[in-house]
Design a protein around this motif. Structure first.
Motif, PDB file in Angstrom:
ATOM      1  N   PHE A 109       7.468   5.232 -17.718  1.00  0.00           N
ATOM      2  CA  PHE A 109       8.350   4.346 -17.569  1.00  0.00           C
ATOM      3  C   PHE A 109       9.226   4.352 -16.259  1.00  0.00           C
ATOM      4  N   ILE A 110       9.856   5.479 -15.976  1.00  0.00           N
ATOM      5  CA  ILE A 110      10.586   5.918 -14.685  1.00  0.00           C
ATOM      6  C   ILE A 110       9.768   5.609 -13.233  1.00  0.00           C
ATOM      7  N   ILE A 111       8.395   6.131 -13.489  1.00  0.00           N
ATOM      8  CA  ILE A 111       7.549   5.706 -12.425  1.00  0.00           C
ATOM      9  C   ILE A 111       7.245   4.376 -12.158  1.00  0.00           C
ATOM     10  N   VAL A 112       6.645   3.722 -13.396  1.00  0.00           N
ATOM     11  CA  VAL A 112       6.129   2.058 -13.172  1.00  0.00           C
ATOM     12  C   VAL A 112       7.420   1.227 -12.831  1.00  0.00           C
ATOM     13  N   SER A 113       8.668   1.718 -13.412  1.00  0.00           N
ATOM     14  CA  SER A 113       9.743   0.692 -13.071  1.00  0.00           C
ATOM     15  C   SER A 113      10.486   1.089 -11.902  1.00  0.00           C
ATOM     16  N   THR A 114       9.825   1.955 -10.979  1.00  0.00           N
ATOM     17  CA  THR A 114      10.578   2.589  -9.935  1.00  0.00           C
ATOM     18  C   THR A 114      11.027   1.555  -8.815  1.00  0.00           C
ATOM     19  N   TYR A 115       9.823   0.394  -8.946  1.00  0.00           N
ATOM     20  CA  TYR A 115      10.181  -0.579  -7.877  1.00  0.00           C
ATOM     21  C   TYR A 115      11.341  -1.253  -8.006  1.00  0.00           C
ATOM     22  N   TRP A 116      11.808  -1.567  -8.807  1.00  0.00           N
ATOM     23  CA  TRP A 116      13.167  -2.272  -9.398  1.00  0.00           C
ATOM     24  C   TRP A 116      14.258  -1.192  -9.427  1.00  0.00           C
ATOM     25  N   THR A 117      13.956  -0.198 -10.211  1.00  0.00           N
ATOM     26  CA  THR A 117      15.114   0.713 -10.425  1.00  0.00           C
ATOM     27  C   THR A 117      15.329   1.899  -9.251  1.00  0.00           C
ATOM     28  N   ARG A 118      14.360   2.298  -8.579  1.00  0.00           N
ATOM     29  CA  ARG A 118      14.455   3.440  -7.797  1.00  0.00           C
ATOM     30  C   ARG A 118      14.629   4.791  -8.246  1.00  0.00           C
ATOM     31  N   TRP A 119      14.101   4.699  -9.432  1.00  0.00           N
ATOM     32  CA  TRP A 119      14.476   6.016 -10.227  1.00  0.00           C
ATOM     33  C   TRP A 119      13.409   7.223  -9.807  1.00  0.00           C
ATOM     34  N   ALA A 120      12.234   7.016  -9.635  1.00  0.00           N
ATOM     35  CA  ALA A 120      11.146   7.680  -9.278  1.00  0.00           C
ATOM     36  C   ALA A 120      11.222   8.227  -7.620  1.00  0.00           C
ATOM     37  N   PHE A 121      11.231   7.349  -6.950  1.00  0.00           N
ATOM     38  CA  PHE A 121      11.312   7.144  -5.531  1.00  0.00           C
ATOM     39  C   PHE A 121      11.508   6.029  -4.939  1.00  0.00           C
TER      40      PHE A 121
ATOM     41  N   MET B 145       0.720  -1.109   0.060  1.00  0.00           N
ATOM     42  CA  MET B 145       0.162  -0.157  -0.061  1.00  0.00           C
ATOM     43  C   MET B 145       0.852   1.354   0.033  1.00  0.00           C
ATOM     44  N   LEU B 146       1.913   1.292   0.819  1.00  0.00           N
ATOM     45  CA  LEU B 146       2.880   2.361   0.790  1.00  0.00           C
ATOM     46  C   LEU B 146       3.528   2.642  -0.569  1.00  0.00           C
ATOM     47  N   TYR B 147       3.694   1.615  -1.239  1.00  0.00           N
ATOM     48  CA  TYR B 147       4.421   1.864  -2.496  1.00  0.00           C
ATOM     49  C   TYR B 147       3.293   2.087  -3.598  1.00  0.00           C
ATOM     50  N   CYS B 148       2.407   1.425  -3.639  1.00  0.00           N
ATOM     51  CA  CYS B 148       1.184   1.687  -4.683  1.00  0.00           C
ATOM     52  C   CYS B 148       0.554   2.921  -4.715  1.00  0.00           C
ATOM     53  N   THR B 149       0.207   3.568  -3.344  1.00  0.00           N
ATOM     54  CA  THR B 149      -0.408   4.856  -3.353  1.00  0.00           C
ATOM     55  C   THR B 149       0.393   5.958  -3.872  1.00  0.00           C
ATOM     56  N   ASN B 150       1.736   5.951  -3.577  1.00  0.00           N
ATOM     57  CA  ASN B 150       2.610   6.980  -4.018  1.00  0.00           C
ATOM     58  C   ASN B 150       2.913   6.735  -5.554  1.00  0.00           C
ATOM     59  N   LEU B 151       2.964   5.327  -5.947  1.00  0.00           N
ATOM     60  CA  LEU B 151       3.257   5.152  -7.500  1.00  0.00           C
ATOM     61  C   LEU B 151       1.975   5.869  -8.213  1.00  0.00           C
ATOM     62  N   PHE B 152       0.857   5.445  -7.790  1.00  0.00           N
ATOM     63  CA  PHE B 152      -0.509   5.896  -8.652  1.00  0.00           C
ATOM     64  C   PHE B 152      -0.571   7.582  -8.522  1.00  0.00           C
ATOM     65  N   TYR B 153      -0.135   8.133  -7.299  1.00  0.00           N
ATOM     66  CA  TYR B 153       0.005   9.600  -7.302  1.00  0.00           C
ATOM     67  C   TYR B 153       0.665  10.284  -8.266  1.00  0.00           C
ATOM     68  N   HIS B 154       2.072   9.699  -8.386  1.00  0.00           N
ATOM     69  CA  HIS B 154       2.926  10.275  -9.537  1.00  0.00           C
ATOM     70  C   HIS B 154       2.285   9.913 -10.971  1.00  0.00           C
TER      71      HIS B 154
END
Length: 643
Positions: A123-135, A73-82
């Motif tokens: 792409f930067i936002i969606v891949s951030t789980y693996w790349t940490r590019w966005a947050f 939830m912590l990850y998804c809420t911030n990902l959807f926001y961005h």
């Protein structure tokens, strides 16, 4: 938003942003609907803004309570926001493009370039789980921006710059209010981003965006300003704005204008309800094969279709459908009617000129007949511009006293002299030169200026008759033309009588000419007017008898004292024995009915010989004289020895 994560967040602005975005979406939906692509795009911006605010609140809450909520939830809420927030920027930019039809005009490669930054950001936002590019979240579950976040802000700023450049480049196509509003929105958003980067806990960015969008709604029109209530499609105001955008952006496309000339007739005969139902049904028919954003109601039975882009096949198909449908009958309520229409097709890649040219295009009738179905093209644009110039000349003529009275002598065959004249009006314009009534009278009837012109001609004719003492020169009568529009003035008989009394002219000295086509439109009103005027002492002549066809029952029903046989009959009689039989038969019939006869268009000795053998009463034409100004007319009757 590059500072360390704060220990708390102020959700107030985000809650306000949710409320504003939500209310704005509802307000926009209720006032504008989702009838056009542009409306749907704007509404999507509002909806995305609402959900961006929602997920900003949820994301901030999860960050503040990172140890108490599931990591997913912590990850998804911030990902959807961005993800949603960058979508707001993208869709707003796309909305601005649609305002100027750039999404249709630009090549597909340019559109790919336009969407490319949004794909990179997504792409930067969606891949951030693996790349940490966005947050990402550190070992203490503290929210941190990744190395790609500055690029996301730069690309978002790039979209705002593109929007600003588009607005400035095509500023002439927008009202000042909308232009100022859009530029202010961009500056406010930039300020909010900078402010929130300093005070991250305030969450002010989306609130500023929501207020900017709300201001934009109030700066633009409501549905009542955009749509025609009668037909339910876009109105003339929307049409003018679209044409201005096409003109300033050089978008190109094709314009089809349809004018139903018989609308006023059916309105006068069957009432307002029938006319409104007719407009609605025609609009519904257009909607069966066209997008609603392509159709416009211009009022008075005029419709327009704007087809954007270079779609020759579609244009031919639409044009063909319109021609085919309006060649058939229509069923309105309990009536089956055949509509008399004119249609014009214009290539919008050519210069459209000024607003006045566009207005002339939609309001002025096309050159040609109204018999059944007539077509026009680009060649008529010059005619329509001329129509507008003539309208301007008429306005100048009143303020600068440019109207002039001309008189054409009428010859009494029995007395062998001129004993009357027809008063004709001209405009001696300093810009356009001498403008003939055949050109400006129809324009005056369409604009309503014919009322003032008609009264001016009557007043000037009476003034000249008195000042020149025409009765002393054997001029017993002046003929004055009346327009059908003038009969709408219920006070016309009293106004005319008042003018004759003012100048001391006996009403018997004035004869009003009414064309044969006018008598078929409103016979009851016509009879009422003529009977009253005859009681005052005025007389009436039926003009243009024999032009096209003659409505002979009108001679029995209306109190005419004179009939003017059209010149076309006389000219045809020289070449065609049947026309000669027609003119001689008409003269005999009219004389037996105790009606005086006038033959127009007498121009030769052959004409004179023919008419003398028929014993007609009056002759008029260039054989005697062309229409003359006042002083030249006086010189003519003096030289001719009118007494």
């Amino acid at each position: 938003m590059f500072k360390p994560t704060p220990d708390f967040y102020n959700y107030t602005f985000d809650f306000c942003a949710m409320a504003v975005f939500g209310l704005s979406a509802v307000l926009y939906f209720l006032t504008r609907g989702v009838k056009t692509r542009q409306n749907r795009i704007f509404l999507s911006v509002e909806v995305l803004g609402f959900f961006a605010s929602l997920f900003d609140i949820l994301g901030a809450y999860c960050i503040a309570h990172a140890h108490e909520v599931p990591f997913q939830m912590l990850y998804c809420t911030n990902l959807f926001y961005h993800l949603i927030h960058v979508s707001v920027v993208l869709m707003y930019s796309y909305y601005v493009m649609s305002m100027f039809n750039l999404h249709r005009r630009l090549h597909w490669t340019v559109m790919i370039l336009f969407f490319s930054p949004s794909v990179i950001m997504a792409f930067i936002i969606v891949s951030t789980y693996w790349t940490r590019w966005a947050f990402y979240f550190d070992e203490n579950l503290k929210y941190q921006h990744g190395a790609g976040m500055p690029l996301i802000y730069i690309l978002s700023l790039l979209y705002l710059i593109v929007v600003l450049v588009i607005q400035i480049a095509f500023r002439k196509a927008l009202s000042k209010g909308i232009l100022v509003c859009v530029i202010s929105m961009i500056l406010a958003v930039v300020f909010a981003v900078i402010f929130q980067s300093i005070r991250q806990e305030m969450l002010i960015e989306l609130f500023v965006e929501s207020m900017a969008m709300l201001c934009f709604i109030f700066a633009t029109e409501s549905s009542d300003d955009i749509y025609d209530k009668m037909s339910g499609i876009k109105n003339s105001t929307s049409f003018m704005k679209e044409m201005n955008i096409i003109r300033y952006t050089h978008s190109g496309g094709t314009l089809i204008v349809l004018k139903i000339s018989s609308v006023s007739f059916y309105h006068s005969k069957l009432g307002t309800s029938f006319r409104n139902n007719m407009s609605r049904q025609i609009a519904l028919w257009f909607k069966t094969f066209l997008k609603e954003e392509e159709i416009y109601s211009l009022g008075a039975g005029h419709f327009a279709v704007i087809l954007m882009g270079n779609r020759a096949g579609m244009v031919d198909d639409v044009y063909g459908r319109i021609k085919k449908r309006f060649a058939e009958t229509w069923d309105f309520e309990k009536f089956t009617v055949k509509l008399v229409v004119q249609i014009m097709k214009l290539d919008l890649s050519e210069s459209l000129g000024s607003d006045d040219d566009i207005i002339s295009l939609t309001e002025s009738p096309f050159e040609g007949s109204y018999d059944s179905f007539s077509e026009s093209g680009m060649d008529d644009l010059g005619y329509l511009k001329r129509e507008r110039e003539v309208q301007d000349a008429m306005s100048r003529a009143f303020s600068e006293k440019l109207f002039k009275i001309y008189l054409q002598p009428i010859y009494n065959l029995a007395l062998q002299r001129v004993d009357s004249a027809e008063a004709l009006v001209r405009i001696d314009d300093p810009v356009l030169g001498l403008i003939m009534p055949t050109e400006f009278i129809p324009a005056a009837e369409r604009s309503g200026l014919i009322m003032d012109i008609g009264i001016w001609v009557i007043r000037e004719s009476c003034r000249f008759y008195r000042d020149a003492a025409l009765s002393h020169f054997g001029i017993d009568r002046i003929n004055i033309n009346l327009s059908e529009i003038q009969f709408l003035d219920t006070d016309l008989p009293e106004r005319i009588l008042g003018i004759t009394e003012e100048y001391g002219v006996d009403p018997s000295r004035i004869c009003f000419e009414i064309t044969s086509t006018m008598t078929s439109g409103r016979p009851e009103k016509m009879r009422e007017f003529m009977v009253k005027m005859r009681e005052y002492g005025f007389c009436f002549a039926l003009d243009n008898y024999g032009l096209g066809y003659s409505i002979k029952p009108d001679i029995f029903d209306l109190p005419f004292t004179m009939v003017k046989i059209d010149k076309s009959i006389l000219w045809a009689a020289q070449k065609n024995k049947y026309a000669s039989i027609e003119i001689s038969g008409s003269v005999r019939m009219l004389q037996e009915m105790q009606l005086k006869t006038v033959i127009e268009g007498v121009e030769s000795t052959e004409h004179m010989e023919l008419l003398e053998s028929l014993s007609v009463d009056y002759l008029q034409g260039y054989y005697f004289s062309k229409p003359l100004e006042e002083m030249r007319f006086m010189a003519y009757i003096n030289a001719a020895g009118a007494l």
